[in-house]
Write an enzyme that holds these catalytic residues in place. Sequence first.
Site, mmCIF file in Angstrom:
data_model
loop_
_atom_site.group_PDB
_atom_site.id
_atom_site.type_symbol
_atom_site.label_atom_id
_atom_site.label_comp_id
_atom_site.label_asym_id
_atom_site.label_seq_id
_atom_site.Cartn_x
_atom_site.Cartn_y
_atom_site.Cartn_z
ATOM 1 C CB ALA A 19 -0.833 0.137 1.204
ATOM 2 C CB THR A 20 4.253 1.951 1.111
ATOM 3 O OG1 THR A 20 4.104 1.637 2.788
ATOM 4 C CG2 THR A 20 5.327 3.270 1.335
ATOM 5 C CG ASN A 61 -3.113 3.053 10.307
ATOM 6 O OD1 ASN A 61 -3.340 3.974 9.748
ATOM 7 N ND2 ASN A 61 -1.967 3.351 11.075
ATOM 8 C CD GLN A 109 -5.048 -1.477 8.657
ATOM 9 O OE1 GLN A 109 -5.290 -2.661 9.243
ATOM 10 N NE2 GLN A 109 -3.645 -1.700 9.000
ATOM 11 C CB ALA A 112 -1.496 -9.312 0.607
ATOM 12 C CG HIS A 113 1.299 -6.716 5.272
ATOM 13 N ND1 HIS A 113 1.640 -6.464 6.559
ATOM 14 C CD2 HIS A 113 1.408 -5.733 4.410
ATOM 15 C CE1 HIS A 113 2.033 -5.059 6.449
ATOM 16 N NE2 HIS A 113 1.943 -4.682 5.232
ATOM 17 C CB THR A 135 9.900 -9.520 -12.740
ATOM 18 O OG1 THR A 135 11.110 -9.170 -14.064
ATOM 19 C CG2 THR A 135 9.525 -10.697 -13.135
ATOM 20 C CB CYS A 172 4.178 2.058 9.938
ATOM 21 S SG CYS A 172 2.822 0.935 9.499
HETATM 22 C C1 LIG Z 1 -3.583 2.405 6.381
HETATM 23 C C2 LIG Z 1 -2.402 1.832 5.687
HETATM 24 N N1 LIG Z 1 -1.897 2.205 4.627
HETATM 25 C C3 LIG Z 1 -0.458 1.897 4.123
HETATM 26 C C4 LIG Z 1 -0.055 1.203 5.073
HETATM 27 C C5 LIG Z 1 1.256 0.504 4.239
HETATM 28 O O1 LIG Z 1 1.176 -0.724 3.697
HETATM 29 P P1 LIG Z 1 2.293 -1.441 3.239
HETATM 30 O O2 LIG Z 1 2.894 -2.073 4.505
HETATM 31 O O3 LIG Z 1 1.804 -2.553 2.378
HETATM 32 O O4 LIG Z 1 3.187 -0.705 2.545
HETATM 33 C C6 LIG Z 1 -0.561 0.528 6.353
HETATM 34 C C7 LIG Z 1 0.268 -0.376 6.884
HETATM 35 O O5 LIG Z 1 0.637 -0.215 8.077
HETATM 36 C C8 LIG Z 1 -1.701 1.114 6.411
HETATM 37 O O6 LIG Z 1 -2.264 0.700 7.578
#
Ligand SMILES: Cc1ncc(COP(=O)(O)O)c(C=O)c1O
Length: 388
Positions: free
Chosen positions: A74-75, A154, A182, A203-204, A243, A329
């Site tokens: 997601a980042t 989150n 989320q 996905a995680h 890839t 994070c």
């Molecule tokens: C709301 C939200 N956005 C973005 C992220 C970042 O996702 P990723 O770890 O897949 O880069 C997170 C992860 O903590 C999140 O909770």
Amino acid sequence: MSHRPIYLDNHATTSVDVRVLAAMLPYFTEHFGNPSSINHVYGWEAEAAVKKSREILAEAINATPEEIVFTSGATEANNLAIKGVAEAYFQKGQHIITVATEHNAVLDPCKYLQTLGFEITILPVQKDGLIDLTQLEKAFRPDTILVSVMAANNEIGVLQPLTEISGMCRERGVIFHSDAAQAIGKISLDVQAMQIDLMSFTAHKLYGPKGIGALYVRRRNPRVQLAPQQHGGGHERGMRSGTLYTPQIVGFAKAVEIALQAQATENEYLTQLRQRLWEQLSQLEGIYLNGHPTQRLAGNLNISIEGVDGAALLLGLQPVMAVSSGSACSSATTAPSHVLTALGHAEQLAYASLRFGIGRFNTAEEIEQVAQHTISTVQSLRKQKILA
Ligand SMILES: Cc1ncc(COP(=O)(O)O)c(C=O)c1O
């Protein structure tokens, strides 16, 4: 194996579901081909798996497969959405609207764009964590090109009113992006009904592997243009070169498939566990629920506790449970959480906060144990303070 603390940090990440792992394994060794290899069966097998996964993800959010761009998470999806729109539409306008409680993966790309001359409006939230739509209405300008508001928070699990927000964006021809890291698999997401233009996934948080995510990019009504942020072999229709990670993509799709099948029963189960935990914890005095009481993720309970030191509390809890204070994070930093601060809490209250992220693999017995240990730890810390 030695006794491990009860895992209640499912907003930080989740354990990979064994069914997801089983789906992934053949793509490491047996079907290891490069999905871009068009001249042999190894490539065709991998390409077929990616195609099927793309279809599963698209169907999950009512999009078309061509609208799914795989990313590392997601980042990256947020960076591609925000910087990609800014670069593609800067001649139309240079104003972006977002919200104080967004993840740093949204706030930081916005801050970066500020250094390039873009203007960013950061909307405050109300005490319950929801945005005030009248404030959003006032924030629009003729040069606004993008609004970015997350689906589910989150830290406090709050679900923002995406459909209302997208309606306001549509009326003004402004692109709407939502970070649904989320939310996917936990609440219904329909990019057509909700009029979403860009949506980020990972996905995680969903019992899938780390290192894989996606960005939904609308192709019709309107077609959203994005300037790529990573250049190379022209993968993902030129929007994201590199890839494709076949095993992770297969795992992501499997995780989404399982989550959608289980969504209703799992949400009911998690709501029960969360309510039980809150019922127990709220017997303590000086304890506050952060975020809207019902408009939130089923598995999220975020509380602030008066009269205890946050660090001492975490230390006392650690042998029994793995929970988080503030955002996982950024839990390496000691600054109070920007999300709790945005709710209007005094700094001290923001420090003594706990985020319980209840997940698929937690049991009712674990929740009882967690509740009892949290209560006794808080009581003992308060007693020590009085005696000191
Ligand atoms: C709301 C939200 N956005 C973005 C992220 C970042 O996702 P990723 O770890 O897949 O880069 C997170 C992860 O903590 C999140 O909770």
